[in-house]
Design a protein around this motif. Structure first.
Motif, PDB file in Angstrom:
ATOM      1  N   SER A  19       0.818  -1.217   0.000  1.00 32.56           N
ATOM      2  CA  SER A  19       0.000   0.000   0.000  1.00 32.56           C
ATOM      3  C   SER A  19       0.852   1.267   0.000  1.00 32.56           C
ATOM      4  O   SER A  19       0.392   2.338  -0.414  1.00 32.56           O
ATOM      5  N   ILE A  20       2.086   1.167   0.463  1.00 30.95           N
ATOM      6  CA  ILE A  20       3.004   2.311   0.456  1.00 30.95           C
ATOM      7  C   ILE A  20       3.567   2.550  -0.937  1.00 30.95           C
ATOM      8  O   ILE A  20       3.867   3.683  -1.319  1.00 30.95           O
ATOM      9  N   VAL A  21       3.722   1.502  -1.712  1.00 34.72           N
ATOM     10  CA  VAL A  21       4.446   1.576  -2.987  1.00 34.72           C
ATOM     11  C   VAL A  21       3.591   2.259  -4.047  1.00 34.72           C
ATOM     12  O   VAL A  21       2.479   1.818  -4.345  1.00 34.72           O
ATOM     13  N   GLU A  22       4.105   3.339  -4.617  1.00 39.16           N
ATOM     14  CA  GLU A  22       3.413   4.040  -5.693  1.00 39.16           C
ATOM     15  C   GLU A  22       3.532   3.227  -6.978  1.00 39.16           C
ATOM     16  O   GLU A  22       4.567   2.620  -7.261  1.00 39.16           O
ATOM     17  N   ARG A  23       2.468   3.241  -7.785  1.00 38.27           N
ATOM     18  CA  ARG A  23       2.497   2.473  -9.032  1.00 38.27           C
ATOM     19  C   ARG A  23       3.462   3.081 -10.052  1.00 38.27           C
ATOM     20  O   ARG A  23       4.063   2.377 -10.848  1.00 38.27           O
ATOM     21  N   LYS A  24       3.583   4.402 -10.038  1.00 41.68           N
ATOM     22  CA  LYS A  24       4.511   5.066 -10.955  1.00 41.68           C
ATOM     23  C   LYS A  24       5.673   5.625 -10.141  1.00 41.68           C
ATOM     24  O   LYS A  24       5.505   6.573  -9.371  1.00 41.68           O
ATOM     25  N   GLN A  25       6.836   5.039 -10.310  1.00 41.82           N
ATOM     26  CA  GLN A  25       8.006   5.411  -9.530  1.00 41.82           C
ATOM     27  C   GLN A  25       9.089   5.973 -10.453  1.00 41.82           C
ATOM     28  O   GLN A  25       9.348   5.431 -11.522  1.00 41.82           O
ATOM     29  N   THR A  26       9.687   7.075 -10.030  1.00 41.97           N
ATOM     30  CA  THR A  26      10.858   7.586 -10.757  1.00 41.97           C
ATOM     31  C   THR A  26      12.105   6.829 -10.353  1.00 41.97           C
ATOM     32  O   THR A  26      13.071   6.770 -11.110  1.00 41.97           O
ATOM     33  N   ASP A  27      12.089   6.243  -9.171  1.00 39.31           N
ATOM     34  CA  ASP A  27      13.198   5.436  -8.681  1.00 39.31           C
ATOM     35  C   ASP A  27      12.747   3.982  -8.628  1.00 39.31           C
ATOM     36  O   ASP A  27      11.851   3.623  -7.858  1.00 39.31           O
ATOM     37  N   ALA A  28      13.339   3.134  -9.454  1.00 42.76           N
ATOM     38  CA  ALA A  28      12.924   1.726  -9.525  1.00 42.76           C
ATOM     39  C   ALA A  28      13.065   1.018  -8.189  1.00 42.76           C
ATOM     40  O   ALA A  28      12.312   0.089  -7.886  1.00 42.76           O
ATOM     41  N   LEU A  29      13.995   1.467  -7.369  1.00 41.24           N
ATOM     42  CA  LEU A  29      14.222   0.808  -6.084  1.00 41.24           C
ATOM     43  C   LEU A  29      12.998   0.933  -5.176  1.00 41.24           C
ATOM     44  O   LEU A  29      12.710   0.038  -4.370  1.00 41.24           O
ATOM     45  N   LEU A  30      12.257   2.040  -5.310  1.00 44.27           N
ATOM     46  CA  LEU A  30      11.090   2.257  -4.461  1.00 44.27           C
ATOM     47  C   LEU A  30       9.894   1.405  -4.877  1.00 44.27           C
ATOM     48  O   LEU A  30       8.877   1.389  -4.186  1.00 44.27           O
ATOM     49  N   ALA A  31       9.997   0.729  -6.012  1.00 38.72           N
ATOM     50  CA  ALA A  31       8.962  -0.235  -6.399  1.00 38.72           C
ATOM     51  C   ALA A  31       9.221  -1.601  -5.778  1.00 38.72           C
ATOM     52  O   ALA A  31       8.452  -2.539  -5.997  1.00 38.72           O
ATOM     53  N   ASN A  32      10.296  -1.693  -5.015  1.00 30.62           N
ATOM     54  CA  ASN A  32      10.677  -2.952  -4.372  1.00 30.62           C
ATOM     55  C   ASN A  32      10.445  -2.910  -2.875  1.00 30.62           C
ATOM     56  O   ASN A  32      10.308  -1.836  -2.272  1.00 30.62           O
ATOM     57  N   ILE A  33      10.433  -4.094  -2.278  1.00 32.66           N
ATOM     58  CA  ILE A  33      10.399  -4.243  -0.821  1.00 32.66           C
ATOM     59  C   ILE A  33      11.755  -4.753  -0.378  1.00 32.66           C
ATOM     60  O   ILE A  33      12.308  -5.692  -0.959  1.00 32.66           O
ATOM     61  N   ARG A  34      12.283  -4.098   0.631  1.00 34.29           N
ATOM     62  CA  ARG A  34      13.576  -4.509   1.179  1.00 34.29           C
ATOM     63  C   ARG A  34      13.364  -5.722   2.073  1.00 34.29           C
ATOM     64  O   ARG A  34      12.503  -5.706   2.968  1.00 34.29           O
ATOM     65  N   LEU A  35      14.138  -6.770   1.845  1.00 32.15           N
ATOM     66  CA  LEU A  35      14.044  -8.016   2.606  1.00 32.15           C
ATOM     67  C   LEU A  35      15.362  -8.268   3.317  1.00 32.15           C
ATOM     68  O   LEU A  35      16.411  -8.355   2.685  1.00 32.15           O
ATOM     69  N   GLU A  36      15.298  -8.353   4.639  1.00 32.87           N
ATOM     70  CA  GLU A  36      16.494  -8.624   5.442  1.00 32.87           C
ATOM     71  C   GLU A  36      16.231  -9.827   6.343  1.00 32.87           C
ATOM     72  O   GLU A  36      15.299  -9.831   7.142  1.00 32.87           O
ATOM     73  N   ALA A  37      17.052 -10.844   6.203  1.00 36.36           N
ATOM     74  CA  ALA A  37      16.957 -12.044   7.040  1.00 36.36           C
ATOM     75  C   ALA A  37      18.163 -12.082   7.967  1.00 36.36           C
ATOM     76  O   ALA A  37      19.310 -11.972   7.520  1.00 36.36           O
ATOM     77  N   THR A  38      17.932 -12.234   9.263  1.00 38.63           N
ATOM     78  CA  THR A  38      19.008 -12.182  10.242  1.00 38.63           C
ATOM     79  C   THR A  38      19.290 -13.564  10.822  1.00 38.63           C
ATOM     80  O   THR A  38      18.456 -14.483  10.744  1.00 38.63           O
ATOM     81  N   ALA A  39      20.439 -13.673  11.446  1.00 46.02           N
ATOM     82  CA  ALA A  39      20.825 -14.941  12.068  1.00 46.02           C
ATOM     83  C   ALA A  39      19.952 -15.269  13.269  1.00 46.02           C
ATOM     84  O   ALA A  39      19.927 -16.406  13.735  1.00 46.02           O
ATOM     85  N   GLU A  40      19.245 -14.277  13.796  1.00 43.68           N
ATOM     86  CA  GLU A  40      18.359 -14.493  14.943  1.00 43.68           C
ATOM     87  C   GLU A  40      16.995 -15.023  14.531  1.00 43.68           C
ATOM     88  O   GLU A  40      16.042 -15.005  15.313  1.00 43.68           O
ATOM     89  N   GLN A  41      16.868 -15.448  13.265  1.00 42.59           N
ATOM     90  CA  GLN A  41      15.620 -15.995  12.723  1.00 42.59           C
ATOM     91  C   GLN A  41      14.525 -14.936  12.602  1.00 42.59           C
ATOM     92  O   GLN A  41      13.329 -15.263  12.542  1.00 42.59           O
TER      93      GLN A  41
END
Length: 367
Positions: A19-41
């Motif tokens: 819902s945060i992501v705009e359909r028309k983005q000038t920055d392609a990175l903002l069309a993505n979701i950042r995924l971080e997996a940690t050693a703490e599960q």
């Protein structure tokens, strides 16, 4: 990076994040979701449009920690169409993320996460603890009166005031005003007044619940941050001065009437059908024991409804925008509504019966 996530846990979080992501983005990175997996599960998902940031935390089976970004809407669509109760495996191969579920396999292009924007609050943060239903309540009862794309930029947001007496939310578009106050006292070092932009307000409503669980609301000079469960939202604030709304609240309206809220709402809805499509104006004609609500349009079509009311004062005729009336009446939960009027050129004051904490001011219009 290699991890496994439960589809039924992941899906509702992705729906909120997208819902945060705009359909028309000038920055392609903002069309993505950042995924971080940690050693703490622990797994952290972040979406941002540079104005609002949403971070969700969930537990997963992390075999190999790592960080990347995935296309937001494609990831959501894949997850939405996976079988119920299934498990999604994610691992990186070069610049691609491999997603596997049962016999299904999906390869998504990734972008480096190094440049993904992250919001850090300043060291001077005011933290306030209050029930989440209090915050949700004042927003729900007021946000619909915000302006949209007004040149007076401050009006495009919701004013939130925090004092020792409690929380207050105010919204106005210059033609109407909504004011809602909470019921409980809160601890603040000093009174604060901030303006939350429209998108931040709507995203807050998405994550806030209706129970009285305490939450932390954090403020610095440029941001508001709220954390509910495993979801955290941070929104930029609008830099500007909000109008002195107290001058808008009518103090000399001497014509008061109380009537059934739902009956009035239905009557206005029906009469508005034949109102002018642009102005949406309806006429209130008040006389002893009777309120007549009428409308007409350029095709010479007319509508009128009459309601019996507890009123014995002087006659008055005034016009209002039907949409503004319906918004205010729809936000109330009481059985009756109290209306205070003065004359055809003065604003009307509407409030739920027995509730002095919620007030709606609607400017009159020529019918």
């Amino acid at each position: 990076m290699k991890l496994q996530l439960e589809r039924n846990t992941l899906l509702p979080l992705l729906q909120q994040l997208v819902s945060i992501v705009e359909r028309k983005q000038t920055d392609a990175l903002l069309a993505n979701i950042r995924l971080e997996a940690t050693a703490e599960q622990a797994v952290y998902l972040t979406s941002s449009d540079m104005e609002v940031e949403l971070v969700a935390k969930l537990n997963g089976v992390v075999e190999k920690p790592g960080i990347t970004t995935l296309p937001a809407r494609k990831w959501l669509d894949i997850c939405r169409n996976l079988p119920d109760q299934s498990t999604l495996e994610i691992f990186l191969e070069g610049n691609r993320a491999q997603l596997r579920c049962g016999r299904g396999r999906f390869a998504l292009a990734t972008l480096e996460a190094d440049e993904f924007p992250e919001v850090e609050l300043s060291s001077e943060v005011e933290t306030v603890v209050l029930p989440q239903d209090e915050l949700r309540g004042v927003i729900e009862r007021s946000h619909f009166s915000m302006a949209s794309q007004d040149v007076r930029y401050a009006l495009n947001g919701l004013l939130i005031e925090l004092t020792g007496r409690g929380i207050r939310a105010v919204a106005t578009d210059g033609h109407r005003l909504a004011l809602a106050e909470g019921v409980g006292e809160i601890e603040v070092t000093q009174p604060r007044q901030v303006i939350v932009p429209r998108k931040g307000v709507h995203e807050l409503l998405r994550i806030l619940g209706t129970d009285s669980t305490p939450l932390q609301l954090q403020l610095d000079s440029n941001h508001i941050r709220v954390e509910v469960g495993d979801v955290r939202i941070t929104s930029k604030l609008i830099d500007g001065l909000y109008p002195d709304y107290y001058h808008v609240l009518p103090e000399k309206n001497e014509k008061h009437l109380t009537l059934a809220r739902e009956a009035l709402r239905q009557a206005v809805s029906r009469v508005a059908i034949l109102s002018n499509e642009k102005s949406r104006g309806v006429r209130f004609q008040l006389r002893p024991h009777l309120l007549s609500i009428g409308s007409h349009n350029y095709e010479q079509e007319e509508a009128e409804e009459e309601l019996e009311v507890d009123y014995s004062g002087e006659e008055v005729e005034i016009g209002f925008n039907a949409n503004y009336l319906l918004d205010a009446l729809g936000a109330m939960e009481t059985e009756h509504v109290v209306i205070s009027l003065n004359d055809s050129k003065s604003s009307g004051l509407f409030r739920p019966e027995g509730d002095e904490r919620t007030r709606y001011v609607i400017m009159p219009m020529q019918i």
